[in-house]
Motif scaffolding. Structure first.
Motif, short mmCIF file in Angstrom:
data_model
loop_
_atom_site.label_atom_id
_atom_site.label_comp_id
_atom_site.label_asym_id
_atom_site.label_seq_id
_atom_site.Cartn_x
_atom_site.Cartn_y
_atom_site.Cartn_z
N ARG A 1 16.08 44.53 52.89
CA ARG A 1 15.68 43.16 53.18
C ARG A 1 14.16 43.04 53.31
NH1 ARG A 1 20.29 43.39 56.62
NH2 ARG A 1 18.93 43.88 58.39
N LEU A 2 13.54 44.02 53.96
CA LEU A 2 12.09 43.99 54.12
C LEU A 2 11.38 44.09 52.77
CD1 LEU A 2 9.63 43.93 55.93
CD2 LEU A 2 9.86 46.40 56.26
N ALA A 3 11.87 44.96 51.91
CA ALA A 3 11.27 45.10 50.59
C ALA A 3 11.43 43.80 49.78
CB ALA A 3 11.90 46.27 49.84
N ALA A 4 12.61 43.16 49.90
CA ALA A 4 12.82 41.90 49.19
C ALA A 4 11.89 40.81 49.72
CB ALA A 4 14.28 41.47 49.33
N ASP A 5 11.70 40.78 51.06
CA ASP A 5 10.79 39.80 51.63
C ASP A 5 9.35 40.03 51.15
OD1 ASP A 5 12.85 38.61 52.94
OD2 ASP A 5 12.43 39.52 54.90
N THR B 1 23.31 53.22 56.99
CA THR B 1 23.53 52.02 56.18
C THR B 1 22.74 50.83 56.72
OG1 THR B 1 25.76 52.78 55.63
CG2 THR B 1 25.29 50.44 55.32
N GLU B 2 22.71 50.70 58.05
CA GLU B 2 21.96 49.59 58.65
C GLU B 2 20.47 49.72 58.39
OE1 GLU B 2 21.40 47.43 63.01
OE2 GLU B 2 22.88 49.03 62.74
N ASP B 3 19.94 50.95 58.49
CA ASP B 3 18.51 51.14 58.21
C ASP B 3 18.18 50.87 56.75
OD1 ASP B 3 17.80 51.68 60.77
OD2 ASP B 3 17.92 53.86 60.56
N VAL B 4 19.08 51.29 55.85
CA VAL B 4 18.85 51.05 54.43
C VAL B 4 18.87 49.55 54.13
CG1 VAL B 4 19.81 51.34 52.12
CG2 VAL B 4 19.67 53.30 53.67
N LEU B 5 19.82 48.83 54.73
CA LEU B 5 19.88 47.38 54.52
C LEU B 5 18.64 46.70 55.07
CD1 LEU B 5 23.63 46.63 55.34
CD2 LEU B 5 22.53 46.66 53.10
N ARG B 6 18.20 47.13 56.24
CA ARG B 6 16.99 46.54 56.81
C ARG B 6 15.79 46.82 55.91
NH1 ARG B 6 13.34 48.53 61.09
NH2 ARG B 6 12.13 46.75 61.80
N LEU B 7 15.72 48.04 55.39
CA LEU B 7 14.63 48.39 54.49
C LEU B 7 14.72 47.57 53.20
CD1 LEU B 7 12.21 50.25 54.01
CD2 LEU B 7 13.78 51.95 53.07
#
Length: 477
Positions: A306-310, A298-304
């Motif tokens: 956020r990165l895609a949104a940025d 879940t943490e990796d998916v959220l980080r991914l």
């Protein structure tokens, strides 16, 4: 419908030649008219002088038969009394039209009755007014030509008023005008040919740098090598300015392309890590379901996410995406952002909202600026993060400070570059992807403001956002 010449050189040559042709024709007409008027004036003067010479003889009492009349074909003379009777005429005169009588020999019958004589000159005097002029034809010695006749009145000592008609040949004047016209018509085509040739050569020389610029741009386009530049001529003219501007555009394009390539490479690198981590965890989970770490996934998916949104936000900013703006109360926006983040912050934020200035902007993007600055301060702070909102001289100011290690002066611009992380030793989970400050500055610049970093009064880093205010701020509540 006729097509325009495709070449600028051809159009310039045709235009210049046409303008010169019109100017030459107009000038030629003016010269011909002036020459005709001048020669006509000379003919009038010549006829008047001849008429007054004969009139002076009559005023002196010379009999008609003893008059010394001019000889030759160019000055025929006829003396006519008030009844239209010819009293004297040139010896060689055969026919005449355009004077007081068509008779050419003295003693012919009168044409009509006597004049009243009110305007006749005094006895023994020649009329002092301007003579009357007329154009007619005369035959002298079997040669017929056009003449300009001057009529001068004179009263003899015997109180007989007569009119002296003296002619001046117009053939010489007309020949001169005709010669001038023929010379102009003969010289016009060669002169236009010279103008066209010179214009063609000069235009080709002037456009040679443009062709060099075009050829170089074509080479750059075909090769894709943006490091090349077009030649700049030595002359300080418009073409040199065009070449310099083209090189500046190529330099900006090269920088933009290099930035885009670096952005894509960095983005690929940043995306590869969470994707690789997700793949590893999924492969392990597939082989050993009991080892599945749902929290890590879940943490990796959220980080991914956020990165895609940025990355998507940066792409929109680079593409010039400008959502509709509206007045935003900056103090209230900051307080809302603090309230939303309070439960998850490991370090408390000490806020000081002194005013509530209004700025024109996009509320979501301004909240993103404040959130990114708070995330950066929380990541580097030891024990405290300070935030303030104020209005200074019509400018809304937001300051975010931390008590961390601060930013070295040499790196205070570099930290706003994309994917830059000064602390390479810290983990990616804590350090992020290095996009937060880059996004914050791009958003501030898009709102017409500025974002800078300096040293905080108590140590650490101080980030200062300045935005143009649109109205007086209200006191914070």
């Amino acid at each position: 419908m006729a097509r325009r010449p495709a070449s600028v050189r051809a159009r310039t040559t045709l235009g210049a030649t046409a303008v010169v042709a019109v100017a030459l024709v107009a000038a030629g007409l003016a010269v011909v008219l002036l020459l005709r008027s001048n020669l006509g004036g000379q003919a009038d003067l010549k006829a008047e002088v001849a008429a007054r010479e004969v009139a002076s003889q009559l005023a002196a009492g010379t009999p008609f038969a003893a008059l010394d009349l001019p000889d030759g074909e160019d000055r025929p003379v006829q003396v006519v009394d008030e009844r239209g009777r010819v009293r004297a005429a040139s010896e060689d005169l055969r026919r005449i039209h355009g004077t007081g009588s068509s008779s050419v020999r003295p003693g012919q019958p009168p044409r009509g009755g006597d004049d009243d004589g009110d305007d006749d000159p005094a006895r023994g005097e020649v009329s002092g007014g301007d003579p009357e002029f007329s154009t007619g034809r005369a035959t002298v010695d079997d040669r017929t030509a056009d003449y300009r006749f001057a009529a001068v009145e004179v009263t003899t000592p015997r109180d007989e008023t007569v009119t002296v008609y003296a002619g001046a040949d117009l053939a010489a004047a007309r020949d001169a005008v005709g010669t001038a016209v023929r010379a102009m018509l003969a010289g016009l085509p060669p002169l236009l040919a010279v103008v066209a040739g010179v214009t063609w050569l000069v235009t080709r020389r002037a456009l040679r740098p443009v062709e060099a610029v075009r050829a170089e741009l074509a080479e750059i386009t075909s090769s894709g090598d943006l490091t090349r530049r077009v030649p700049v001529p030595d002359a300080r003219d418009e073409i040199a300015g065009l070449a310099a501007t083209t090189n500046a555009t190529l330099a900006a394009l090269e920088e933009s392309v290099a930035r885009q390539r670096g952005f894509v490479a960095d983005a690929s690198h940043e995306l590869r890590s969470p994707i690789a981590s997700l793949r590893t965890q999924l492969e392990v989970a597939a082989a050993h379901p009991e080892l599945l770490d749902v929290g890590g996934l879940t943490e990796d998916v959220l980080r991914l996410q956020r990165l895609a949104a940025d990355l998507l936000l940066l792409a929109r900013i680079d593409a010039g995406d400008r959502p509709p703006v509206s007045p935003v109360a900056l103090g209230g926006l900051v307080l809302d952002e603090l309230e939303r983040r309070a439960p998850g912050d490991r370090i408390a934020v000490r806020a000081s909202v002194e005013a509530d200035p209004r700025v024109m902007g996009v509320p979501g993007r301004l909240s993103r600026v404040v959130g990114n600055l708070l995330d950066n301060a929380r990541r580097h702070a030891r024990s405290e993060v300070r935030l303030s909102v104020a209005e200074e001289a019509g400018t809304a100011v937001v300051r975010v400070a931390d008590d961390g290690p601060g930013v070295p002066p040499a790196d205070r611009e570099r930290i706003f570059e994309r994917f830059v992380r000064l602390d390479d030793a810290r983990s990616r989970d804590e350090g992020g992807a290095g996009l937060g400050l880059a996004i914050a500055r791009d958003l501030v610049l898009a709102h017409g403001g500025d974002l800078a970093v300096r040293e905080a009064p108590g140590g650490g880093a101080l980030f200062e956002v300045r935005l143009p205010a649109v109205g007086p701020g209200s006191p914070a509540t």
